[in-house]
Design an enzyme around this catalytic site. Structure first.
Site, short mmCIF file in Angstrom:
data_model
loop_
_atom_site.label_atom_id
_atom_site.label_comp_id
_atom_site.label_asym_id
_atom_site.label_seq_id
_atom_site.Cartn_x
_atom_site.Cartn_y
_atom_site.Cartn_z
CE1 TYR A 124 138.63 16.56 64.63
CE2 TYR A 124 139.87 14.52 64.34
CZ TYR A 124 139.22 15.62 63.81
OH TYR A 124 139.15 15.77 62.44
CE LYS A 128 135.94 15.26 62.68
NZ LYS A 128 135.19 16.10 61.72
#
Length: 216
Positions: A124, A128
């Site tokens: 994750y 990002k």
């Protein structure tokens, strides 16, 4: 004359509050929301368009605006896999940013995450960080990257255990010395900050982290 703003992720935790903030913002005259399903607002300032994010280039003409707010995001659980999550959190947002840059959007505001890092071992945080790095190469005059801590608030039909625990425990722990800046932040607080940032002129890339997002 006010500016035209585009919001993707307008039905999410931050995006829904952001649209409400932009409705009352004096520097914004039109709000274009791009959603997968109809999301009407009872305000003449807001224009909703249903788009296919898998074929976003077919809706390229909708990206003629002054400001793009990118608030899309999902979870591995909701998406079904890391690959499906990456489609939303990276590819959809990148394509929207590319189209906006091509149509001359001046200011790009991205909701990212604290700890975002293109070299992270966490999938994750890696996606990002990769998105942050990539959009910085696009032809925007001004880029504002928002890196909130744990986002809390009511989400539509989306139960997230970690956020429920954060709502209950972290606000207490984070008042300890040295931890205040890491306390959870609500979607509305982030939206208020983003609306305020969009009223400011500037150039280059600016990051807004954790406690910098709090109104106080």
């Amino acid at each position: 004359m006010g500016k035209t703003a585009i919001v993707i992720g307008a039905t999410g935790l931050v995006g829904s509050h952001l649209v409400e903030e932009l409705i009352v913002a004096t520097h914004i005259s039109k709000v274009i929301t791009l959603t997968r399903r109809p999301a009407p607002y009872k305000n003449e300032k807001v224009i909703n368009h249903v788009v296919d994010f898998d074929h976003l280039a077919q809706h390229a003409q909708l990206f003629k605006a002054d400001i793009l707010f990118s608030c899309l995001g999902t979870t591995k659980k909701a998406a079904g896999s890391i690959a499906a999550q990456r489609k939303v959190d990276f590819y959809y947002q990148l394509k929207a940013a590319e189209l906006a840059a091509n149509y001359g959007v001046k200011h790009y505001l991205l909701v990212s995450s604290s700890g975002a890092n293109a070299h992270s071992n966490n999938a994750y945080l890696k996606m990002k960080g990769e998105l942050e790095q990539t959009v910085k190469t696009l032809a925007f005059d001004q880029i504002s990257i928002i890196q909130p801590s744990l986002l809390v608030g009511e989400r539509n039909n989306d139960f997230r255990l970690a956020e429920k625990l954060g709502n209950a425990v972290l606000p207490i722990l984070c008042w300890l010395p040295g931890l205040k800046k890491y306390r959870p932040i609500t979607g509305k607080q982030v939206a208020i900050k983003m609306s305020a940032l969009s009223a400011e002129s500037g150039s280059g890339v600016a990051y807004f982290k954790l406690d910098e997002l709090f109104k106080d």
